[in-house]
Design an enzyme around this catalytic site. Structure first.
Site, short mmCIF file in Angstrom:
data_model
loop_
_atom_site.label_atom_id
_atom_site.label_comp_id
_atom_site.label_asym_id
_atom_site.label_seq_id
_atom_site.Cartn_x
_atom_site.Cartn_y
_atom_site.Cartn_z
N ILE A 14 0.83 -1.20 0.00
CA ILE A 14 0.00 0.00 0.00
C ILE A 14 0.86 1.25 0.00
O ILE A 14 0.52 2.26 -0.63
CB ILE A 14 -0.99 0.00 1.19
CG1 ILE A 14 -2.06 1.07 1.01
CG2 ILE A 14 -0.26 0.18 2.52
CD1 ILE A 14 -3.00 0.83 -0.14
N LYS A 90 -5.87 2.79 7.26
CA LYS A 90 -6.98 2.03 7.84
C LYS A 90 -6.63 0.53 7.89
O LYS A 90 -5.83 0.06 7.07
CB LYS A 90 -8.26 2.25 7.02
CG LYS A 90 -8.18 1.74 5.56
CD LYS A 90 -8.51 0.27 5.45
CE LYS A 90 -8.17 -0.29 4.11
NZ LYS A 90 -8.31 -1.76 4.06
N ASP A 168 -10.95 -6.29 6.29
CA ASP A 168 -9.91 -5.36 5.85
C ASP A 168 -10.37 -4.58 4.63
O ASP A 168 -10.29 -3.35 4.62
CB ASP A 168 -8.59 -6.09 5.57
CG ASP A 168 -7.48 -5.14 5.18
OD1 ASP A 168 -6.89 -4.52 6.09
OD2 ASP A 168 -7.20 -5.00 3.97
#
Length: 308
Positions: A14, A90, A168
């Protein structure tokens, strides 16, 4: 005006795919250091830990966290204790209690914090929110289905306690729903389907409502195949709104609408910049609460083992 000197903790998929390109494209930020135990980030100083980055690295004003949620709490605490602004990928922590403690610490330290629910910044979200503001809601159907092997290849942490499993990606849908809907949502029931060799669910069905008894249902699947289905359909008395591709596409009564051209993470970092400038924070806990409540009231169904 001098750019905000930024450190990055965690340099996995990410960070490489989203955070670093967005940071480099925003002149308000300068990425000066990265803490990672994996491959180094080119063009900046790299360190093996956050402590080493803070002690031996160049001065930073803010730190972005891209590590898995397990163990992230102590790292963010360390950065806050050092007086740094924080952006937290997140889900912000492995537990709701940890996230609540970070909210308090951000306030105590007098710095800016952002829990980066990136899907709220998808191109169609603000236009959808504006349209819904004057409509009478009837029902909401969320379908969030993708292939974990594509989006989290070899990432065993996601199946461990605190890894959230299908939540997730599912929490992205919940972050959009809680941003679009005016009233808080509450989980009425949930079915969590857990592979018998994992600790976290690979699929889930959730029924939610608000104080006005709005019917909200969500279907999450982490073993869906490579053709992702990321949609939210909201039926209103005045028509039906639909978001597809995770909020990138917006349709009303089947007619495609104009949306923003800005990417999610570009918008995330623009928002973080504004929070720092305004000396404020954005630390919403609603998506994480809904996940916690789903685990709290949900029934667990054992399913076939998962193999990556």
């Amino acid at each position: 005006m001098q750019p905000i000197r930024l450190g990055l903790v965690g340099y996995g998929k990410i960070a490489q795919d989203q955070h670093v390109p967005a940071i480099n494209a925003n002149p308000a930020f300068q990425l000066v250091s990265v803490a990672t135990q994996g491959q180094p980030c080119a063009g900046v100083e790299n360190f093996r830990s956050l402590g080493e980055l803070l002690d031996k690295g160049p001065q930073v004003d803010a730190i972005a966290f891209c590590t898995p949620p397990q163990g992230r709490f102590a790292l963010v605490q360390q950065a806050l204790s050092a007086g740094k602004h924080v952006l937290v990928e997140k889900p912000p922590c492995a537990t709701l209690g940890e996230a609540m403690a970070l909210v308090s610490q951000v306030q105590e330290q007098g710095v800016s914090g952002l829990f980066a629910w990136h899907s709220r910044y998808a191109p169609g979200i603000e236009a959808a929110r504006a349209w819904l503001a004057t409509r009478t809601l009837q029902s909401v159907q969320i379908d969030w289905k993708e292939d974990v092997r594509k989006w989290h290849p070899g990432q065993a942490w996601i199946w461990q306690p605190g890894g959230l499993g299908v939540f997730d990606p599912g929490i992205n849908a919940l972050s959009i729903a809680t941003h679009l809907l005016a009233l808080p949502l509450f989980v009425e029931s949930a079915e969590l389907r857990v592979p018998n060799n994992c600790q976290s669910p690979i699929a889930a069905s959730i029924k939610m409502s608000d104080a006005r008894h709005l019917d909200v249902r969500a279907e999450f699947d982490f073993d869906h195949g490579h053709d992702e289905l990321w949609s939210i359909e909201i039926r209103c008395t005045e028509g039906t709104l639909r978001l597809d591709n995770g909020g990138a596409l917006l349709s009303i009564d089947g007619v495609r609408q104009a949306v923003s051209e800005e990417g999610e993470y570009a918008a995330v970092y623009r928002h973080f910049q504004q929070l720092i400038s305004d000396k404020t924070s954005d630390l919403d806990l609603q998506p994480l609460r809904l996940v916690a409540d789903s685990f709290f009231v949900g029934s667990r169904v054992s399913v076939e083992p998962f193999y990556d």
